[in-house]
Design a protein around this motif. Structure first.
Motif, PDB file in Angstrom:
ATOM      1  N   TYR A  69       0.829  -1.205   0.000  1.00 26.66           N
ATOM      2  CA  TYR A  69       0.000   0.000   0.000  1.00 26.66           C
ATOM      3  C   TYR A  69       0.865   1.257   0.000  1.00 26.66           C
ATOM      4  O   TYR A  69       0.547   2.234  -0.679  1.00 26.66           O
ATOM      5  N   SER A  70       1.968   1.239   0.744  1.00 30.78           N
ATOM      6  CA  SER A  70       2.852   2.402   0.787  1.00 30.78           C
ATOM      7  C   SER A  70       3.479   2.674  -0.576  1.00 30.78           C
ATOM      8  O   SER A  70       3.547   3.825  -1.015  1.00 30.78           O
ATOM      9  N   VAL A  71       3.933   1.635  -1.244  1.00 29.26           N
ATOM     10  CA  VAL A  71       4.501   1.811  -2.581  1.00 29.26           C
ATOM     11  C   VAL A  71       3.419   2.311  -3.536  1.00 29.26           C
ATOM     12  O   VAL A  71       3.659   3.212  -4.350  1.00 29.26           O
ATOM     13  N   TRP A  72       2.239   1.755  -3.422  1.00 30.85           N
ATOM     14  CA  TRP A  72       1.124   2.112  -4.290  1.00 30.85           C
ATOM     15  C   TRP A  72       0.745   3.585  -4.151  1.00 30.85           C
ATOM     16  O   TRP A  72       0.505   4.289  -5.129  1.00 30.85           O
ATOM     17  N   VAL A  73       0.694   4.072  -2.910  1.00 32.99           N
ATOM     18  CA  VAL A  73       0.202   5.420  -2.656  1.00 32.99           C
ATOM     19  C   VAL A  73       1.315   6.468  -2.677  1.00 32.99           C
ATOM     20  O   VAL A  73       1.100   7.581  -3.166  1.00 32.99           O
ATOM     21  N   GLU A 127      -7.596   5.188  -7.953  1.00 30.68           N
ATOM     22  CA  GLU A 127      -8.860   5.462  -7.267  1.00 30.68           C
ATOM     23  C   GLU A 127      -9.134   4.440  -6.166  1.00 30.68           C
ATOM     24  O   GLU A 127      -9.730   4.740  -5.141  1.00 30.68           O
ATOM     25  N   TYR A 128      -8.701   3.228  -6.397  1.00 30.81           N
ATOM     26  CA  TYR A 128      -8.927   2.166  -5.415  1.00 30.81           C
ATOM     27  C   TYR A 128      -8.104   2.351  -4.142  1.00 30.81           C
ATOM     28  O   TYR A 128      -8.420   1.751  -3.122  1.00 30.81           O
ATOM     29  N   SER A 129      -7.077   3.171  -4.199  1.00 30.07           N
ATOM     30  CA  SER A 129      -6.265   3.397  -2.994  1.00 30.07           C
ATOM     31  C   SER A 129      -7.050   4.156  -1.937  1.00 30.07           C
ATOM     32  O   SER A 129      -6.657   4.175  -0.769  1.00 30.07           O
ATOM     33  N   VAL A 130      -8.137   4.788  -2.323  1.00 29.15           N
ATOM     34  CA  VAL A 130      -9.020   5.465  -1.370  1.00 29.15           C
ATOM     35  C   VAL A 130     -10.266   4.619  -1.099  1.00 29.15           C
ATOM     36  O   VAL A 130     -10.727   4.524   0.037  1.00 29.15           O
ATOM     37  N   ILE A 131     -10.779   3.996  -2.146  1.00 29.70           N
ATOM     38  CA  ILE A 131     -12.030   3.239  -2.023  1.00 29.70           C
ATOM     39  C   ILE A 131     -11.861   2.006  -1.135  1.00 29.70           C
ATOM     40  O   ILE A 131     -12.679   1.755  -0.236  1.00 29.70           O
ATOM     41  N   LEU A 132     -10.817   1.219  -1.361  1.00 30.21           N
ATOM     42  CA  LEU A 132     -10.636  -0.034  -0.608  1.00 30.21           C
ATOM     43  C   LEU A 132     -10.434   0.195   0.890  1.00 30.21           C
ATOM     44  O   LEU A 132     -11.078  -0.486   1.700  1.00 30.21           O
TER      45      LEU A 132
END
Length: 76
Positions: free
Chosen positions: A17-21, A41-46
């Protein structure tokens, strides 16, 4: 050893998640790294969905505990 598995899973999830965001927004969009991650967008939705589910579980647990610990009314 199940607790060790949970720690490893949590560490992997946090790293992913850290790498993703944090890192992925600074990488070119045509880079091969982007194919391993969902759209941004999924980094907020999930996490939002996970938070709602967590709050529902906590509320249900609290309701069950309060229901089991209720005292019957005295009849005079």
């Amino acid at each position: 050893m199940p607790s060790a598995h949970l720690v490893v899973f949590s560490l992997l999830l946090f790293t992913y998640y850290s790498v993703w965001v944090i890192i992925l927004p600074f990488v070119d969009s045509d880079h091969v790294l982007h194919k391993y991650f969902l759209p941004r967008e999924y980094s907020v939705i999930l996490p939002g969905i996970a938070a709602v589910i967590l709050l529902l579980c906590i509320g249900a647990f609290t309701a069950v505990i309060m229901w089991k610990n209720r005292k019957p009314k005295k009849v005079d």
